[in-house]
Scaffold this motif. Structure first.
Motif, mmCIF file in Angstrom:
data_model
loop_
_atom_site.group_PDB
_atom_site.id
_atom_site.type_symbol
_atom_site.label_atom_id
_atom_site.label_comp_id
_atom_site.label_asym_id
_atom_site.label_seq_id
_atom_site.Cartn_x
_atom_site.Cartn_y
_atom_site.Cartn_z
ATOM 1 N N TYR A 199 -7.716 6.050 3.553
ATOM 2 C CA TYR A 199 -8.794 5.724 2.616
ATOM 3 C C TYR A 199 -10.041 6.489 3.036
ATOM 4 O O TYR A 199 -10.132 7.015 4.136
ATOM 5 C CB TYR A 199 -9.059 4.219 2.576
ATOM 6 C CG TYR A 199 -9.492 3.610 3.883
ATOM 7 C CD1 TYR A 199 -10.844 3.447 4.168
ATOM 8 C CD2 TYR A 199 -8.570 3.184 4.829
ATOM 9 C CE1 TYR A 199 -11.249 2.883 5.372
ATOM 10 C CE2 TYR A 199 -8.971 2.618 6.027
ATOM 11 C CZ TYR A 199 -10.300 2.467 6.284
ATOM 12 O OH TYR A 199 -10.715 1.914 7.468
ATOM 13 N N ILE A 214 -12.975 3.994 -0.747
ATOM 14 C CA ILE A 214 -12.142 4.463 -1.855
ATOM 15 C C ILE A 214 -10.696 4.461 -1.377
ATOM 16 O O ILE A 214 -10.365 5.090 -0.365
ATOM 17 C CB ILE A 214 -12.543 5.872 -2.316
ATOM 18 C CG1 ILE A 214 -13.991 5.875 -2.807
ATOM 19 C CG2 ILE A 214 -11.595 6.364 -3.414
ATOM 20 C CD1 ILE A 214 -14.513 7.261 -3.159
ATOM 21 N N TYR A 215 -9.852 3.754 -2.126
ATOM 22 C CA TYR A 215 -8.440 3.673 -1.786
ATOM 23 C C TYR A 215 -7.638 3.690 -3.080
ATOM 24 O O TYR A 215 -7.914 2.912 -3.990
ATOM 25 C CB TYR A 215 -8.139 2.412 -0.987
ATOM 26 C CG TYR A 215 -6.685 2.282 -0.647
ATOM 27 C CD1 TYR A 215 -6.106 3.139 0.283
ATOM 28 C CD2 TYR A 215 -5.882 1.360 -1.277
ATOM 29 C CE1 TYR A 215 -4.763 3.060 0.583
ATOM 30 C CE2 TYR A 215 -4.541 1.268 -0.986
ATOM 31 C CZ TYR A 215 -3.983 2.117 -0.061
ATOM 32 O OH TYR A 215 -2.651 2.047 0.221
ATOM 33 N N GLU A 216 -6.646 4.570 -3.131
ATOM 34 C CA GLU A 216 -5.840 4.782 -4.321
ATOM 35 C C GLU A 216 -6.782 4.993 -5.510
ATOM 36 O O GLU A 216 -7.622 5.881 -5.455
ATOM 37 C CB GLU A 216 -4.828 3.657 -4.512
ATOM 38 C CG GLU A 216 -3.766 3.647 -3.423
ATOM 39 C CD GLU A 216 -2.723 2.558 -3.579
ATOM 40 O OE1 GLU A 216 -2.872 1.661 -4.445
ATOM 41 O OE2 GLU A 216 -1.741 2.597 -2.816
ATOM 42 N N ASN A 217 -6.713 4.173 -6.539
ATOM 43 C CA ASN A 217 -7.580 4.356 -7.715
ATOM 44 C C ASN A 217 -8.703 3.335 -7.765
ATOM 45 O O ASN A 217 -9.253 3.064 -8.830
ATOM 46 C CB ASN A 217 -6.748 4.276 -9.007
ATOM 47 C CG ASN A 217 -5.773 5.417 -9.124
ATOM 48 O OD1 ASN A 217 -6.092 6.540 -8.738
ATOM 49 N ND2 ASN A 217 -4.588 5.146 -9.638
ATOM 50 N N SER A 218 -9.057 2.769 -6.622
ATOM 51 C CA SER A 218 -10.082 1.723 -6.577
ATOM 52 C C SER A 218 -11.187 2.094 -5.609
ATOM 53 O O SER A 218 -10.972 2.835 -4.647
ATOM 54 C CB SER A 218 -9.465 0.399 -6.125
ATOM 55 O OG SER A 218 -8.463 -0.013 -7.005
ATOM 56 N N SER A 219 -12.360 1.537 -5.861
ATOM 57 C CA SER A 219 -13.472 1.693 -4.922
ATOM 58 C C SER A 219 -14.287 0.412 -4.897
ATOM 59 O O SER A 219 -14.361 -0.313 -5.881
ATOM 60 C CB SER A 219 -14.361 2.881 -5.298
ATOM 61 O OG SER A 219 -15.032 2.633 -6.507
ATOM 62 N N VAL A 220 -14.862 0.153 -3.728
ATOM 63 C CA VAL A 220 -15.738 -1.005 -3.534
ATOM 64 C C VAL A 220 -16.978 -0.494 -2.820
ATOM 65 O O VAL A 220 -16.879 0.261 -1.850
ATOM 66 C CB VAL A 220 -15.053 -2.101 -2.687
ATOM 67 C CG1 VAL A 220 -16.025 -3.233 -2.393
ATOM 68 C CG2 VAL A 220 -13.819 -2.619 -3.378
ATOM 69 N N THR A 221 -18.136 -0.911 -3.311
ATOM 70 C CA THR A 221 -19.406 -0.499 -2.711
ATOM 71 C C THR A 221 -20.169 -1.734 -2.246
ATOM 72 O O THR A 221 -20.254 -2.724 -2.967
ATOM 73 C CB THR A 221 -20.257 0.304 -3.714
ATOM 74 O OG1 THR A 221 -19.519 1.457 -4.112
ATOM 75 C CG2 THR A 221 -21.580 0.719 -3.113
ATOM 76 N N THR A 232 -19.192 2.921 0.589
ATOM 77 C CA THR A 232 -18.119 2.813 -0.388
ATOM 78 C C THR A 232 -16.789 3.081 0.297
ATOM 79 O O THR A 232 -16.666 4.009 1.077
ATOM 80 C CB THR A 232 -18.329 3.828 -1.537
ATOM 81 O OG1 THR A 232 -19.560 3.542 -2.190
ATOM 82 C CG2 THR A 232 -17.197 3.767 -2.547
ATOM 83 N N SER A 264 0.828 -1.202 0.000
ATOM 84 C CA SER A 264 0.000 0.000 0.000
ATOM 85 C C SER A 264 0.863 1.253 0.000
ATOM 86 O O SER A 264 1.867 1.335 0.702
ATOM 87 C CB SER A 264 -0.917 0.026 1.222
ATOM 88 O OG SER A 264 -1.818 -1.047 1.170
#
Length: 85
Positions: free
Chosen positions: A28, A71-78, A69, A23
């Motif tokens: 985040y 959001i971390y670096e260039n990614s996201s998870v919902t 959601t 990382s």
């Protein structure tokens, strides 16, 4: 990002997050959206917080379906969660 537990929940729920060992970013974002897609909560956490404990009473949420959601670096998870009061 793991599904929150318990789900449905009454007031308090937790979600576990696992970050890659390489990382780069030190923090985040944790966001909550209502069923209409309106952002109703946002908070930054350091990546050392691998479990988020969320209390709906702190922002006065009503019974309903919400989405959180990460959001971390260039990614996201919902993920979806359900609040029952």
């Amino acid at each position: 990002v793991y599904q929150n537990y318990p789900n449905p929940f009454n007031s308090t729920t937790k979600s576990k997050i696992q970050f890659p060992s390489n990382s780069i970013e030190p923090e985040y974002k944790f966001l909550i959206f209502n069923i209409l897609g309106e952002k109703i909560y946002e908070k930054n956490y350091p990546i050392s917080y691998s479990t988020i404990s969320f209390n709906s009473d702190n922002i006065n949420l009503k019974t309903g379906v919400y989405f959180y959601t990460i959001i971390y670096e260039n990614s996201s998870v919902t993920k979806k969660f359900i609040l029952l009061k």
